[in-house]
Motif scaffolding. Sequence first.
Motif, PDB file in Angstrom:
ATOM      1  N   ARG A 197      64.479  49.925  35.431  1.00 61.83           N
ATOM      2  CA  ARG A 197      63.526  49.979  36.546  1.00 61.83           C
ATOM      3  C   ARG A 197      63.009  51.405  36.707  1.00 61.83           C
ATOM      4  O   ARG A 197      61.813  51.638  36.895  1.00 61.83           O
ATOM      5  CB  ARG A 197      64.204  49.491  37.836  1.00 61.83           C
ATOM      6  N   PHE A 226      59.324  37.209  35.950  1.00 57.35           N
ATOM      7  CA  PHE A 226      60.721  36.973  36.339  1.00 57.35           C
ATOM      8  C   PHE A 226      61.150  38.119  37.264  1.00 57.35           C
ATOM      9  O   PHE A 226      62.135  38.813  37.013  1.00 57.35           O
ATOM     10  CB  PHE A 226      61.630  36.883  35.099  1.00 57.35           C
ATOM     11  N   ASP A 281      57.684  34.818  39.909  1.00 50.23           N
ATOM     12  CA  ASP A 281      59.030  34.230  39.835  1.00 50.23           C
ATOM     13  C   ASP A 281      58.978  32.822  40.418  1.00 50.23           C
ATOM     14  O   ASP A 281      58.198  32.565  41.334  1.00 50.23           O
ATOM     15  CB  ASP A 281      60.051  35.078  40.612  1.00 50.23           C
ATOM     16  N   VAL A 282      59.805  31.919  39.893  1.00 44.17           N
ATOM     17  CA  VAL A 282      59.875  30.571  40.495  1.00 44.17           C
ATOM     18  C   VAL A 282      60.573  30.603  41.841  1.00 44.17           C
ATOM     19  O   VAL A 282      60.335  29.738  42.680  1.00 44.17           O
ATOM     20  CB  VAL A 282      60.630  29.517  39.636  1.00 44.17           C
ATOM     21  N   ASP A 334      56.020  28.916  37.613  1.00 46.47           N
ATOM     22  CA  ASP A 334      56.702  28.956  36.328  1.00 46.47           C
ATOM     23  C   ASP A 334      55.941  29.930  35.432  1.00 46.47           C
ATOM     24  O   ASP A 334      54.731  29.779  35.223  1.00 46.47           O
ATOM     25  CB  ASP A 334      56.723  27.552  35.712  1.00 46.47           C
ATOM     26  N   ALA A 335      56.639  30.926  34.926  1.00 45.69           N
ATOM     27  CA  ALA A 335      55.981  32.002  34.188  1.00 45.69           C
ATOM     28  C   ALA A 335      55.219  31.479  32.969  1.00 45.69           C
ATOM     29  O   ALA A 335      54.121  31.956  32.667  1.00 45.69           O
ATOM     30  CB  ALA A 335      57.015  33.035  33.750  1.00 45.69           C
ATOM     31  N   ASP A 386      61.531  39.810  31.983  1.00 49.28           N
ATOM     32  CA  ASP A 386      62.990  39.889  32.137  1.00 49.28           C
ATOM     33  C   ASP A 386      63.534  38.504  32.478  1.00 49.28           C
ATOM     34  O   ASP A 386      64.008  38.259  33.593  1.00 49.28           O
ATOM     35  CB  ASP A 386      63.320  40.899  33.254  1.00 49.28           C
TER      36      ASP A 386
HETATM   37  N1  SAH Z   1      63.904  41.508  36.822  1.00 53.39           N
HETATM   38  C1  SAH Z   1      64.760  41.104  37.907  1.00 53.39           C
HETATM   39  C2  SAH Z   1      65.838  40.130  37.481  1.00 53.39           C
HETATM   40  C3  SAH Z   1      65.321  38.860  36.826  1.00 53.39           C
HETATM   41  S1  SAH Z   1      66.487  37.599  36.738  1.00 53.39           S
HETATM   42  C4  SAH Z   1      65.355  42.352  38.579  1.00 53.39           C
HETATM   43  O1  SAH Z   1      65.149  43.465  38.096  1.00 53.39           O
HETATM   44  O2  SAH Z   1      66.039  42.201  39.595  1.00 53.39           O
HETATM   45  C5  SAH Z   1      65.559  36.249  36.169  1.00 53.39           C
HETATM   46  C6  SAH Z   1      64.615  35.645  37.193  1.00 53.39           C
HETATM   47  O3  SAH Z   1      63.837  34.648  36.518  1.00 53.39           O
HETATM   48  C7  SAH Z   1      65.261  34.918  38.372  1.00 53.39           C
HETATM   49  O4  SAH Z   1      64.804  35.495  39.567  1.00 53.39           O
HETATM   50  C8  SAH Z   1      64.745  33.460  38.275  1.00 53.39           C
HETATM   51  O5  SAH Z   1      64.417  32.927  39.551  1.00 53.39           O
HETATM   52  C9  SAH Z   1      63.508  33.616  37.445  1.00 53.39           C
HETATM   53  N2  SAH Z   1      63.075  32.475  36.664  1.00 53.39           N
HETATM   54  C10 SAH Z   1      63.835  31.630  35.929  1.00 53.39           C
HETATM   55  N3  SAH Z   1      63.048  30.753  35.251  1.00 53.39           N
HETATM   56  C11 SAH Z   1      61.765  31.066  35.545  1.00 53.39           C
HETATM   57  C12 SAH Z   1      60.490  30.542  35.134  1.00 53.39           C
HETATM   58  N4  SAH Z   1      60.415  29.526  34.279  1.00 53.39           N
HETATM   59  N5  SAH Z   1      59.371  31.129  35.623  1.00 53.39           N
HETATM   60  C13 SAH Z   1      59.450  32.158  36.482  1.00 53.39           C
HETATM   61  N6  SAH Z   1      60.629  32.698  36.910  1.00 53.39           N
HETATM   62  C14 SAH Z   1      61.762  32.154  36.448  1.00 53.39           C
END
Ligand code: SAH
Length: 403
Positions: free
Chosen positions: A216, A239, A260-261, A289-290, A310
């Motif tokens: 980060r 994500f 994020d979902v 959904d990403a 991520d």
């Molecule tokens: N980058 C973040 C941590 C990410 S953890 C940080 O620095 O804190 C992974 C994340 O992906 C979770 O919040 C989860 O809700 C999300 N996620 C899981 N599947 C997903 C999808 N298909 N589309 C979007 N987000 C998703």
Amino acid sequence: MAKVIVNRHGVEAVRRGHPWIFRPATGQVSSRTSRGLDAGIVTIVSEQGDAVGCGVYDPDSPIAVRVWGIGQDARLDADVFADRLTRAIALRRELFADGATTAYRVLNGEGDRAPGFVIDRYGHVAVLRIDGDAARAVAPILLRDVEKILRDAGITTLLERTAKRNERGADEAKTISVRFGEEPKPIRVTEHGVPFMVDVLRGQKTGAFLDQRENRRRIGELVARRKRAGLGVRVLNLFSYTGGFSQRAALAGAIVTSVDVAAKAHGTAQESFKLAGIDPSPHSFVSADAFAWLAEQKKKGNRWDVVISDPPSFAPSERAKPNAISAYRSLHRACADVLAPGGTFAAASCSSHISAEELLTTLDDIALGRSDLRLVELFGPPPDHPSLPAFPEGRYLKLALLA
Ligand code: SAH
């Protein structure tokens, strides 16, 4: 004490410092009961009958023994645990001596030679996670002095988080109990002096993804460099969870789209933006959904100068690896499709079954469908997530920066 006989390969791995003995490396187990060996502390014995170490036996896991000590005099009791925890705390005391970071991993399981036990710290609150029934069975013996040691380190509340994993390795349900102290409200913590909110009771993992702290910071520095160089700073954080990367990018002057979902995580993200003095209104927080969302953006012709990806682990097991590799490839292709020329792509993977080199195979020219990107930097886990040289699984976190 009960004994587990381990074959030549197992003994060799134990001596190198690998903390797991898989079931096929184990032979006979001896115990006083006729039902076979229960979970508990065992001596590890070679086929020649030499004691080579000690550990915790798990009758139900593919990891038959988690190794705690090497050599014929190795033992495992509350004193050994106390020593490992004390050494773990000493390392963090050194790492975070400037006081600018108040959220970090205090004890990193196998990486701190305390297999199965993880403790994350958020200010005065710590969260303990015990992996597996065997570690839970020996916890009452091993954790005798934990309260005293943690209180001495300034921790006033210890929670224990028990997660039930589904077969995909994702958390299905979790319960939190208080080991000592009072049940906390959401906590304000800092990373490199930047404040953010953590909800240890309801958040994912133990509340935050502490392992991405240094990444980060790196993204914040990247945005600041681009800004100084007069380059574009539209940032896409996929994500995004509670917006850690987004916040650092925004602080450095980016306009950020977070996807994020988990819609609720965006609320925490905006709160953290405000805490850091950033007005969230010019930034976008998308609950989607990403994969589907990226396809739409490509069609619309939307592009970003920095794309961060991520995702959750795609490979919860060795068997799931081929599918995971293709999931990373298609995700990375979709990211490359929305990356502006001259942009930077930050691709992370937290799958322990995927090595850094394997991750790079999902970022080659064919995978990305473009041939202008170079691997500029490749990062592993941060120093509060130490690992053992003989245990590559411990280096699960990778971040590749391509530009
Ligand atoms: N980058 C973040 C941590 C990410 S953890 C940080 O620095 O804190 C992974 C994340 O992906 C979770 O919040 C989860 O809700 C999300 N996620 C899981 N599947 C997903 C999808 N298909 N589309 C979007 N987000 C998703």
